[in-house]
Design an enzyme around this catalytic site. Structure first.
Site, PDB file in Angstrom:
ATOM      1  N   HIS A  64       0.821  -1.204   0.000  1.00  0.00           N
ATOM      2  CA  HIS A  64       0.000   0.000   0.000  1.00  0.00           C
ATOM      3  C   HIS A  64       0.865   1.268   0.000  1.00  0.00           C
ATOM      4  CE1 HIS A  64      -3.005  -2.676   2.380  1.00  0.00           C
ATOM      5  NE2 HIS A  64      -3.112  -2.892   1.082  1.00  0.00           N
ATOM      6  N   LYS A  73       5.848   6.101   8.169  1.00  0.00           N
ATOM      7  CA  LYS A  73       5.333   5.121   9.125  1.00  0.00           C
ATOM      8  C   LYS A  73       6.457   4.594  10.010  1.00  0.00           C
ATOM      9  CE  LYS A  73       1.954   3.490   5.682  1.00  0.00           C
ATOM     10  NZ  LYS A  73       2.484   4.185   4.499  1.00  0.00           N
ATOM     11  N   TYR A 133       1.519   0.997  14.391  1.00  0.00           N
ATOM     12  CA  TYR A 133       2.321   1.948  13.625  1.00  0.00           C
ATOM     13  C   TYR A 133       1.839   3.382  13.823  1.00  0.00           C
ATOM     14  CZ  TYR A 133      -1.371   1.084  10.073  1.00  0.00           C
ATOM     15  OH  TYR A 133      -2.565   0.914   9.414  1.00  0.00           O
ATOM     16  N   ASP A 177       5.460 -23.798   5.430  1.00  0.00           N
ATOM     17  CA  ASP A 177       4.870 -24.875   6.222  1.00  0.00           C
ATOM     18  C   ASP A 177       3.507 -25.315   5.694  1.00  0.00           C
ATOM     19  OD1 ASP A 177       3.154 -22.855   6.948  1.00  0.00           O
ATOM     20  OD2 ASP A 177       3.643 -22.892   9.088  1.00  0.00           O
TER      21      ASP A 177
END
Length: 202
Positions: A64, A73, A133, A177
């Site tokens: 984004h 951020k 954030y 996994d």
């Protein structure tokens, strides 16, 4: 008591921050943000909003960016573990389209500062992750842009299994996994860097 260790990455402006942690048998204390310490390290930014999200294993959020109101951020994880990635979208930058990733977890307490002009995303590696954030501008509805998380021209190594099929759709991709990759409908529709900036711009 603050004191932070700042490691600047090969991409100008991106920084990994490690706060001092003071612990004993009772637990620990750490300053998660100190404006003076940041300024002493050359990081001068003003934050206006704090955000927090929770995601389950296999969720990939991103990539984004903001079009008209770009946000710097400062990101960290308070529960679990994520692989956090930033892509340089700054026009004229020597590292345009280059990416950098860092493992953020509640255990290592690292933070990642991503200035304005980058696309950002993260992949959840633990059963659950809580992601916090700070941002330097307010959220503006309708201002979000995005890039395909798996754009082969950018070449982010997310550590997932699957072959690029010409779209950002997560179908067929898993963690190593076997956990299926999970994207929002919106994030499955982002275009590649080349296609995005043929009609869009920061």
């Amino acid at each position: 008591m603050g004191q932070i260790k700042v490691t600047y990455t090969p991409i100008e402006g991106l920084a990994v921050i490690e706060p001092a942690v003071h612990g004993d048998s009772r637990g620990y204390f750490t300053e998660t943000y100190n404006k003076r310490d940041m300024a002493d390290a050359g990081l001068n930014m003003d934050f206006v909003q704090d955000n927090q999200s929770m995601s389950v294993k296999g969720v990939l959020r991103g990539l984004h960016y903001q079009k008209q109101y770009p946000q710097g951020k400062l990101v960290r994880v308070v529960r679990g573990e994520v692989y956090d990635v930033a892509v340089d979208l700054r026009k004229g930058s020597k590292t345009y389209s280059k990416w950098y990733g860092v493992l953020l977890s509640a255990d290592n307490k690292k933070q990642f500062y991503i200035p304005e002009g980058f696309a950002h995303g993260f992949l959840v590696l633990s059963d659950v992750a809580e992601f916090c954030y700070k941002v330097t501008d307010f959220y503006h509805p309708g201002d979000e842009g995005g890039l395909a998380w798996n754009d082969p021209a950018v070449g982010i190594d997310w550590g997932v299994v699957g072959d690029y099929r010409g779209s950002a759709d997560a179908e067929g991709y898993t963690l190593k996994d076997g956990t299926p990759l999970i994207l929002s409908d919106k994030d499955c529709k982002w275009s590649t860097l080349k296609d995005t900036f043929s009609f869009d711009s920061l």
